[in-house]
Scaffold this motif. Sequence first.
Motif, PDB file in Angstrom:
ATOM      1  N   ASP A  15      47.542  10.293 -33.943  1.00  0.00           N
ATOM      2  CA  ASP A  15      46.362  11.396 -34.020  1.00  0.00           C
ATOM      3  C   ASP A  15      45.908  10.683 -33.269  1.00  0.00           C
ATOM      4  OD1 ASP A  15      43.938  12.073 -34.959  1.00  0.00           O
ATOM      5  OD2 ASP A  15      43.573  10.857 -36.442  1.00  0.00           O
ATOM      6  N   SER A  18      42.048   9.473 -32.855  1.00  0.00           N
ATOM      7  CA  SER A  18      41.575   8.340 -33.236  1.00  0.00           C
ATOM      8  C   SER A  18      41.806   7.619 -31.804  1.00  0.00           C
ATOM      9  CB  SER A  18      43.126   8.026 -34.539  1.00  0.00           C
ATOM     10  OG  SER A  18      43.756   7.425 -33.166  1.00  0.00           O
ATOM     11  N   GLY A  20      39.560   8.115 -29.199  1.00  0.00           N
ATOM     12  CA  GLY A  20      38.194   8.104 -29.134  1.00  0.00           C
ATOM     13  C   GLY A  20      38.680   9.584 -28.408  1.00  0.00           C
ATOM     14  N   THR A  40      35.809  16.598 -37.498  1.00  0.00           N
ATOM     15  CA  THR A  40      36.807  15.463 -36.566  1.00  0.00           C
ATOM     16  C   THR A  40      36.645  13.592 -36.972  1.00  0.00           C
ATOM     17  OG1 THR A  40      35.319  15.244 -34.858  1.00  0.00           O
ATOM     18  CG2 THR A  40      36.850  17.102 -34.676  1.00  0.00           C
ATOM     19  N   ASP A  41      35.797  13.711 -37.986  1.00  0.00           N
ATOM     20  CA  ASP A  41      35.214  12.319 -39.118  1.00  0.00           C
ATOM     21  C   ASP A  41      36.901  11.916 -39.095  1.00  0.00           C
ATOM     22  OD1 ASP A  41      34.673  13.800 -41.455  1.00  0.00           O
ATOM     23  OD2 ASP A  41      32.888  13.108 -41.250  1.00  0.00           O
ATOM     24  N   GLY A  42      37.745  12.209 -39.738  1.00  0.00           N
ATOM     25  CA  GLY A  42      38.451  11.383 -40.987  1.00  0.00           C
ATOM     26  C   GLY A  42      38.514  11.431 -42.672  1.00  0.00           C
ATOM     27  N   GLU A 153      38.440  19.542 -41.582  1.00  0.00           N
ATOM     28  CA  GLU A 153      38.888  18.976 -40.533  1.00  0.00           C
ATOM     29  C   GLU A 153      39.926  19.396 -39.966  1.00  0.00           C
ATOM     30  OE1 GLU A 153      39.051  15.215 -40.256  1.00  0.00           O
ATOM     31  OE2 GLU A 153      36.980  15.313 -41.363  1.00  0.00           O
ATOM     32  N   THR A 155      42.878  18.223 -36.365  1.00  0.00           N
ATOM     33  CA  THR A 155      43.018  17.077 -36.803  1.00  0.00           C
ATOM     34  C   THR A 155      44.263  17.680 -35.186  1.00  0.00           C
ATOM     35  OG1 THR A 155      42.589  15.846 -37.963  1.00  0.00           O
ATOM     36  CG2 THR A 155      44.286  14.972 -36.443  1.00  0.00           C
ATOM     37  N   TYR A 157      47.423  16.342 -33.190  1.00  0.00           N
ATOM     38  CA  TYR A 157      48.285  15.288 -33.305  1.00  0.00           C
ATOM     39  C   TYR A 157      49.607  15.873 -31.791  1.00  0.00           C
ATOM     40  CZ  TYR A 157      47.183  15.088 -37.814  1.00  0.00           C
ATOM     41  OH  TYR A 157      46.653  15.292 -39.324  1.00  0.00           O
TER      42      TYR A 157
END
Length: 208
Positions: A15, A18, A20, A40-42, A153, A155, A157
């Motif tokens: 991910d 994650s 940063g 994007t806060d999960g 979301e 995300t 990867y």
Amino acid sequence: MATGDDASTSEEIVDLISLGGTATHGNDNPWYPDFASKATDGNIYTKWCFRKTADYPWIAWTFNDGRREVANMYSLTTADDMPHRDPKHWKIYGSMDGESWDLLDERDNMSWSYRFETKRFTMNNTVAYNSYKFEFIERVGNYASWDDYQITEWTIYYDPTLPPTTLPPTTQPPTTLPPTTLPPTTQPPTTLPPPPTCPATSLLPESP
């Protein structure tokens, strides 16, 4: 246009959010408290809900300290209500400097089956970019008087098990992940005065 991909379920998937970074956005007017950073806060129980101010609304993720990462997969998750606000057509870009953007993926005529539905999509990308951008081009429904868009979301990867030579073509159906059962948020309630909120379901006209 492409209809989606099969996506790997490898446990080696990273991910990249994650690691940063910072979320930025444009051409949108979010409803309080559904700001772009919520995408994007999960947390699937928060969302980015907005009215567009220009073509085309977007959200970008930039890694901290000039870091560059290869993203070859991403996911989108639908929100808690109003299916007509779901994304139908979008583009994904990568950038080294946040100004010049390379098109990495485009999807159109996408459909969704239920609320909090997550779909993963692969990209034939081997370049490590500092920024990635999701451009929200068109939503599923078209209600002129309620011009709202939303996702919970987005995300990005990296999957090391998907070498570029074996990435599936973009004409294969997407992988639909089971609904997420995250615990409810434990953040303390805000004491700010209640600004306008995203319109409630009951205020919208019934779908034909």
